[in-house]
Design a protein around this motif. Structure first.
Motif, PDB file in Angstrom:
ATOM      1  N   ALA A 126     -32.733  10.169  40.192  1.00 25.39           N
ATOM      2  CA  ALA A 126     -31.620  10.876  40.835  1.00 25.39           C
ATOM      3  C   ALA A 126     -30.272  10.337  40.370  1.00 25.39           C
ATOM      4  CB  ALA A 126     -31.732  10.770  42.352  1.00 25.39           C
ATOM      5  N   THR A 127     -30.146   9.021  40.292  1.00 27.47           N
ATOM      6  CA  THR A 127     -28.863   8.439  39.893  1.00 27.47           C
ATOM      7  C   THR A 127     -28.574   8.679  38.423  1.00 27.47           C
ATOM      8  OG1 THR A 127     -29.888   6.273  39.442  1.00 27.47           O
ATOM      9  CG2 THR A 127     -29.042   6.655  41.659  1.00 27.47           C
ATOM     10  N   MET A 128     -29.605   8.688  37.575  1.00 30.77           N
ATOM     11  CA  MET A 128     -29.389   8.949  36.146  1.00 30.77           C
ATOM     12  C   MET A 128     -28.907  10.376  35.924  1.00 30.77           C
ATOM     13  SD  MET A 128     -32.438   6.836  34.177  1.00 30.77           S
ATOM     14  CE  MET A 128     -33.794   7.690  35.010  1.00 30.77           C
ATOM     15  N   VAL A 129     -29.518  11.321  36.617  1.00 30.17           N
ATOM     16  CA  VAL A 129     -29.059  12.711  36.508  1.00 30.17           C
ATOM     17  C   VAL A 129     -27.629  12.828  37.015  1.00 30.17           C
ATOM     18  CG1 VAL A 129     -29.405  15.057  37.371  1.00 30.17           C
ATOM     19  CG2 VAL A 129     -31.376  13.698  36.653  1.00 30.17           C
ATOM     20  N   ALA A 142     -19.376   6.437  41.391  1.00 28.16           N
ATOM     21  CA  ALA A 142     -20.334   6.185  42.471  1.00 28.16           C
ATOM     22  C   ALA A 142     -21.755   6.114  41.941  1.00 28.16           C
ATOM     23  CB  ALA A 142     -20.208   7.278  43.535  1.00 28.16           C
ATOM     24  N   PHE A 143     -22.138   7.082  41.106  1.00 25.77           N
ATOM     25  CA  PHE A 143     -23.478   7.050  40.518  1.00 25.77           C
ATOM     26  C   PHE A 143     -23.632   5.867  39.565  1.00 25.77           C
ATOM     27  CE2 PHE A 143     -23.830  11.673  41.652  1.00 25.77           C
ATOM     28  CZ  PHE A 143     -25.002  11.548  42.372  1.00 25.77           C
ATOM     29  N   PHE A 144     -22.569   5.551  38.842  1.00 27.50           N
ATOM     30  CA  PHE A 144     -22.577   4.436  37.895  1.00 27.50           C
ATOM     31  C   PHE A 144     -22.941   3.133  38.602  1.00 27.50           C
ATOM     32  CE2 PHE A 144     -20.484   1.036  35.493  1.00 27.50           C
ATOM     33  CZ  PHE A 144     -20.823   1.347  34.178  1.00 27.50           C
ATOM     34  N   VAL A 257     -25.631   5.390  29.321  1.00 29.96           N
ATOM     35  CA  VAL A 257     -24.501   5.701  30.195  1.00 29.96           C
ATOM     36  C   VAL A 257     -23.218   5.125  29.613  1.00 29.96           C
ATOM     37  CG1 VAL A 257     -23.520   5.333  32.491  1.00 29.96           C
ATOM     38  CG2 VAL A 257     -25.954   5.863  32.241  1.00 29.96           C
ATOM     39  N   GLY A 258     -23.321   3.959  28.970  1.00 30.79           N
ATOM     40  CA  GLY A 258     -22.134   3.357  28.374  1.00 30.79           C
ATOM     41  C   GLY A 258     -21.562   4.187  27.248  1.00 30.79           C
TER      42      GLY A 258
END
Length: 519
Positions: A126-129, A142-144, A257-258
């Motif tokens: 969920a957080t990756m999406v 926030a997700f990061f 993500v980076g």
């Protein structure tokens, strides 16, 4: 179908699945595994439909949704996806069910709850999406930060001997970078007129000094997450201590993500600062290629070796990003996808070997191919993809990165090419020491090496190897999705491809004409 809230569903559904799995009876762990796997396969199906619906030549951002969140601060729950985000979402959707299948017995022998292990994997999904879909800067932040939590517990609760040290180090490094990003987000909110919507902020103007300071806040957080040299030291510890499935997601997806953040936020929000600091980014990337490769050669721990190879691979992604050419940029994004498939598969196969031997030390192997020839063959194929052998998907992306970089930074591209040679060294030497040579007598008596790949393990490895070869032979559909988004990103930062050089040639009539060197 375009009105279907794909991104909201793909963000919320895994979180709901995590809650369901966590609440299932702990007396029946098999049920938790099955529910988690089926749930992730359903998410894969939804993502596949989204990829089909996505129009490569349509608007840059599609599937846009926006809902009120904190009106007083001008913050909304806004999500959208371009071609770059889409391939990252596809990577998440593919890897999560494979990791769940690969991790089927990882939590069985621990004192922790099996339900919690698979719930954490879905929560991480969920957080990756969310981080790849977020279009509001605060929502991205926030997700990061939230994505650290499930990975922290996956490493700290279910990892190896040094799991607590590795988990704390991973958390502190990422949190440290996140604090710099938070400061930059607050500064951006003030400069942007109390809004954090990406679409609005990408059109505001700010002073040169302000832009550079804010850029550094974001870049430091992204450089740690990627990780770029010298912010890389948490990765070998985390990758070495994490369960194989969690390590596959850590290196295969979370690290992206980076680099994704640099492309999405640094390029569009701070174009002048991005151009100003590009030489620094290129320097860190090239050093990372050489440094990561040399450290990989000297490793005796299989999981740490694979982690160090990723530092070198991220160097190639870095030079592709900061070369500012469409070829290099497309290659960098494609590399992000292919690295996730290749290194994710490599971590999972290494995990199978470690589980059989009970050790990750290369010296504890030797001649293993005589006992598990199919597993050894898969290990060799995935190893070849990691060193970018022609015919495998990483070759295409690495070639595009080097070709695009060579057109603007010839010396830099030549130095980076040495990483290809070093990659052959550390991959082939790793394979030779573990699979070839005289059979280690202890392997013959090990119960784990009495069986080659199981049916479940074949289902884990086969899709990844198939994708590695398919994208190695026919990457065009993915490149067609990536290229328009990369072109728009280059436009955001005020860069375009260099004009081909021309030279004068004799036209046979005493005059001359100019022709391009590159045809």
């Amino acid at each position: 179908m375009n009105n279907f809230p794909f991104l909201s569903v793909l963000t919320v559904a895994p979180a709901v699945g995590a809650l369901v799995v966590a609440l299932l009876p702990r007396s029946n762990p098999r049920l938790a595994k099955i529910v988690a796997l089926v749930w992730s396969l359903a998410l894969l199906a939804i993502t596949a439909v989204m990829c089909v619906v996505f129009k490569a030549n349509g608007p840059r951002f599609q599937f846009r949704e926006s809902y009120p969140w904190i009106p007083a601060w001008g913050i909304r729950l806004t999500v959208q996806a371009d071609g770059i985000a889409l391939v990252m979402l596809g990577l998440v959707a593919v890897l999560v069910p494979i990791v769940i299948a690969a991790s089927w017995h990882d939590a069985d022998k621990t004192k922790r709850s099996v339900n919690n292990y698979f719930a954490l994997l879905l929560a991480l999904d969920a957080t990756m999406v969310g981080v790849f879909a977020a279009a509001d800067v605060f929502l991205f932040y926030a997700f990061f930060e939230v994505m650290l939590i499930p990975m922290y517990f996956l490493i700290g609760s279910f990892g190896g001997a040094r799991r607590q040290y590795a988990a704390v180090k991973f958390f502190l490094y990422s949190l440290f970078g996140g604090l710099f990003m938070l400061a930059a987000v607050i500064g951006l909110w003030v400069v942007g007129g109390h809004t954090l919507d990406w679409n609005t902020l990408s059109h505001i103007s700010m002073s040169t000094s302000t832009g550079r300071w804010l850029f550094l806040g974001f870049f430091l957080a992204f450089a740690i997450k990627a990780p770029f040299f010298p912010f890389h030291t948490w990765l070998p510890d985390a990758g070495g201590a994490a369960p194989a499935g969690a390590a596959a997601l850590l290196v295969g997806v979370l690290d992206k993500v980076g680099t994704y953040g640099i492309l999405r936020f640094c390029f569009s929000l701070f174009p002048e600062a991005t151009r100003f600091f590009a030489p620094l980014g290129l320097a860190l990337a090239v050093v990372g290629i050489i440094y990561g490769s040399l450290l990989a050669v000297g490793q005796n721990d299989l999981k740490r070796l694979v982690a160090y190879t990723s530092i070198a691979h991220f160097g190639f992604i870095g030079i592709g990003i900061f070369a500012f050419t469409s070829q290099a940029g497309t290659g960098a994004v494609l590399y992000m996808l292919n690295h996730g498939l290749s290194t994710g598969a490599l971590f999972l196969i290494v995990g199978m070997l470690v589980q059989r031997r009970g050790s990750a030390n290369i010296r504890d192997f030797g001649g293993a191919a005589k006992l598990v020839p199919v597993l050894a063959g898969c290990f060799l194929v995935v190893g070849f993809s990691s060193l970018a052998l022609p015919g495998t998907s990483p070759f295409v992306s690495e070639f595009l990165v080097l070709l695009g970089t060579f057109s603007v930074h010839k010396a830099l591209a030549i130095v980076a090419t040495s990483g290809v040679i070093l990659a052959a060294g550390y991959i082939l030497w790793m394979y030779q020491r573990t699979m070839q040579g005289n059979l280690n007598p202890e392997l013959s008596t090990s119960s784990g090496f009495k069986h080659d790949l199981t049916g479940r393990e074949k289902w884990v490895v086969a899709p990844l190897i198939a994708l590695i070869f398919i994208l190695g032979v026919y990457p065009k559909p993915v490149i067609d999705v990536i290229s328009p988004a990369v072109a728009a990103t280059m436009h955001d930062v005020g860069k375009s491809d260099p004009v081909p050089a021309t030279r004068a040639v004799d036209n046979g009539s005493g005059g001359s004409s100019a022709v391009g060197d590159n045809k």
